[in-house]
Scaffold this active site. Structure first.
Site, PDB file in Angstrom:
ATOM      1  CD  GLU A  32       6.389  -7.293   9.643  1.00 16.52           C
ATOM      2  OE1 GLU A  32       7.200  -7.699  10.508  1.00 16.52           O
ATOM      3  OE2 GLU A  32       5.170  -7.491   9.697  1.00 16.52           O
ATOM      4  NE  ARG A 259      -8.085 -12.033   3.972  1.00 17.41           N
ATOM      5  CZ  ARG A 259      -7.530 -12.887   4.819  1.00 17.41           C
ATOM      6  NH1 ARG A 259      -6.373 -12.585   5.375  1.00 17.41           N
ATOM      7  NH2 ARG A 259      -8.133 -14.013   5.123  1.00 17.41           N
ATOM      8  CE  LYS A 269       4.293 -10.530   3.936  1.00 15.68           C
ATOM      9  NZ  LYS A 269       4.915  -9.344   4.554  1.00 15.68           N
TER      10      LYS A 269
END
Length: 548
Positions: A32, A259, A269
């Site tokens: 994104e 992850r 983020k």
């Protein structure tokens, strides 16, 4: 050996291709564009692009840009640059927002089939009813009413957040994600790529499977946090395959992997934005950060990041990876390619009382265990700088550096011995020493042998440098330890030293990585360094205990 280490995903791909489930492997990296990529994203990049290379397939870079309020062209451009810097070339660069028309058509199909409805509930009330497993009072609206309302939503007749389109699945489903999830919401905001065309925007859980299906993705790879979302992924595809221009088969399937989580930093983020916007770091490329742009500016090579991903592997087991492993991989990458040069971070002047003039000695770039040729002329003069920490007036037991009554060798040059110490206000200001004759390039033939070897530079020739020493961003492995992560910021994550480096570095390409002997790996900062004002970043320190 392939780019991607053998793991459960490579086994799945091999089986699917062997059995003819897909003619060709197709993957995608779907960030994104609401921030800059960090080292955690490197695992997904290497996995998706690496699989495509290993199996002769294709991998797209596709922006999951369905939120106009947080996404920017700046981020999109930076993401593509970082992917290419890591060594991967997308087969296509795509945008989810280019599929908005198709997604809208598919939403109309779901409404006509009684599988989606418009809900007027406020967000808080909707969340409460979902948690309680209760249906919305608007769930039984007619198909005609839902079609009319959704079309009016798309035409911009209602304010932001006033209505949503929800899937009509099961308000009591044991998987919370399937309790009539939201498919569309109203947002009156321009989109960085699609412009002002839309005021209804699809949610990730609806958009992502459609993006994959439209692009012909075979294996949709995501992190474990989306494991429960797989049920919605399958629901969307199964209810729309063969409709609104979508094929019947083959369809993509979602697979999850753990992850990449790294100690002593943050890979969120939201937290990274707080660090940047709060002024705790200079920008997204501040070398203290774990962003790919920051690591690049620090001097870490893409080869090291790809190897780090390979060493940490791909699995479904979540684990915190120690920062030491990343540092070790970076050192292993730099060791065979970084010429050795001399520099001093914290200079202490030494005046040689029995040496006049100057001479240039040939100094090899490479140690004996690296079979490479190459040398440079190294200037030697009557005034030198050594590292302040390489001298002690009252040395501890086992001291192997300069001290009263103790000889040391200057790397590539002479053995010296101390004669006098000049102090000022209780601090050592200057050392006077003498060269032991006949010791250039060899141990003294007579007298005690030197205790150790130290580095130095000529005070008459050395170049002044601003050295930036980057350390771990946080004091604790888990920055969240004790509450707000900002409380655990390391005040010494950046130390600035004013020192010197030998003059040979000016003849090298600016992107040359060096090992400053006994100090660590350095290169010139690509933003701030200039020939007349050198700035050198420490990429990574030497292994603990390496320095004599």
């Amino acid at each position: 050996m392939g780019i991607v280490p053998e793991c459960f995903i490579t086994e799945i791909v091999e089986k699917d291709l062997r059995e003819g489930r897909y003619e060709k492997l197709r993957t995608r990296f779907p960030p994104e564009p609401n921030g800059y990529l960090h080292i955690g994203h490197a695992r997904s990049i290497v996995l998706n692009f690496g699989l495509a290379q290993d199996f002769g397939g294709e991998c797209n870079l596709r922006y999951d840009d369905t939120n106009p309020e947080t996404e920017k062209e700046e981020y999109a451009r930076a993401i593509e640059e970082d992917v290419r810097w890591l060594g991967f070339t997308p087969d296509r660069v795509l945008y989810a927002s280019d599929y908005f028309e198709k997604m809208y058509e598919c939403a109309l199909v779901l409404i006509r089939e009684g599988k989606a409805y418009v809900d007027d509930l406020p967000e808080e009330e909707m969340s409460r009813l979902r948690a309680e497993g209760k249906p919305s009072p608007y769930r039984d609206r007619s198909v005609e009413e839902n079609l009319e309302l959704f079309q009016r939503m798309a035409q911009g007749e209602f304010p932001t957040g006033s209505r949503v389109l929800r899937a009509k699945i099961d308000p009591t489903h044991p998987n919370f994600k399937l309790r009539d999830p939201v498919l569309y919401r109203i947002v009156h905001a321009p989109h960085y790529h699609a412009g002002d065309r839309w005021v209804v925007y699809p949610m990730y859980d609806y958009a992502h499977p459609l993006e994959d299906f439209i692009e012909g993705v075979s294996h949709s790879l995501c992190t474990l946090e989306f494991e429960n979302n797989r049920a919605i992924y399958d629901w969307v595809i199964e209810n729309l395959k063969g409709k609104c221009g979508l094929p019947e088969s083959p369809r993509p399937y979602q697979y999850e992997f753990a992850r990449l989580d790294l100690s002593h930093t943050v890979l969120s983020k939201r937290k990274l934005i707080r660090l940047v916007e709060g002024g705790y770091v200079s920008d997204w490329d501040d070398p203290r950060l774990p962003t790919l742009r920051a690591l690049r500016r620090r001097g870490v090579r893409p080869e090291a990041i790809r190897e780090f991903v390979r060493r940490t592997g791909i699995s479904r087991n979540e684990a915190l990876i120690e920062m030491e492993l990343l540092e070790e991989v970076v050192r292993d990458d730099l060791n065979p390619i970084a010429p050795r040069v001399l520099g001093v971070l914290d200079p202490l002047k030494v005046v040689l009382t029995n040496y006049d003039g100057e001479e240039w000695v040939q100094a090899p770039y490479w140690p004996r265990d690296i079979p490479k040729e190459g040398a440079r002329p190294l200037p030697f003069s009557s005034e030198l700088y050594i590292e302040r920490s390489d001298f002690s007036l009252t040395p501890p037991k086992g001291w192997k550096r300069l001290a009263p009554g103790q000889r040391v060798r200057l790397r590539h040059a002479y053995v010296i011995e101390l004669e006098d110490v000049v102090e000022e206000n209780g601090a050592v200001k200057l050392l006077k020493a003498r060269v032991v004759p006949g010791t250039l390039g060899a141990n003294p033939e007579e007298g005690p042998k030197p205790k150790g070897v130290i580095h130095w530079v000529s005070a008459h020739h050395a170049l002044p440098v601003e050295f930036r020493l980057y350390n771990r961003l946080f004091l604790t492995k888990d920055p969240e330890e004790g509450g707000d992560f900002l409380r655990n910021l390391n005040p010494l994550a950046l130390e600035v030293r004013r020192g010197f480096v030998e003059p040979s570095v000016l003849q090298d390409p600016k992107d040359t990585r060096y090992q400053l002997e006994r100090l660590g790996y350095f290169w010139q900062d690509p933003v701030d360094s200039r020939p007349e004002a050198l700035v050198m970043n420490r990429i990574v320190p030497l292994k603990e205990g390496y320095r004599a």
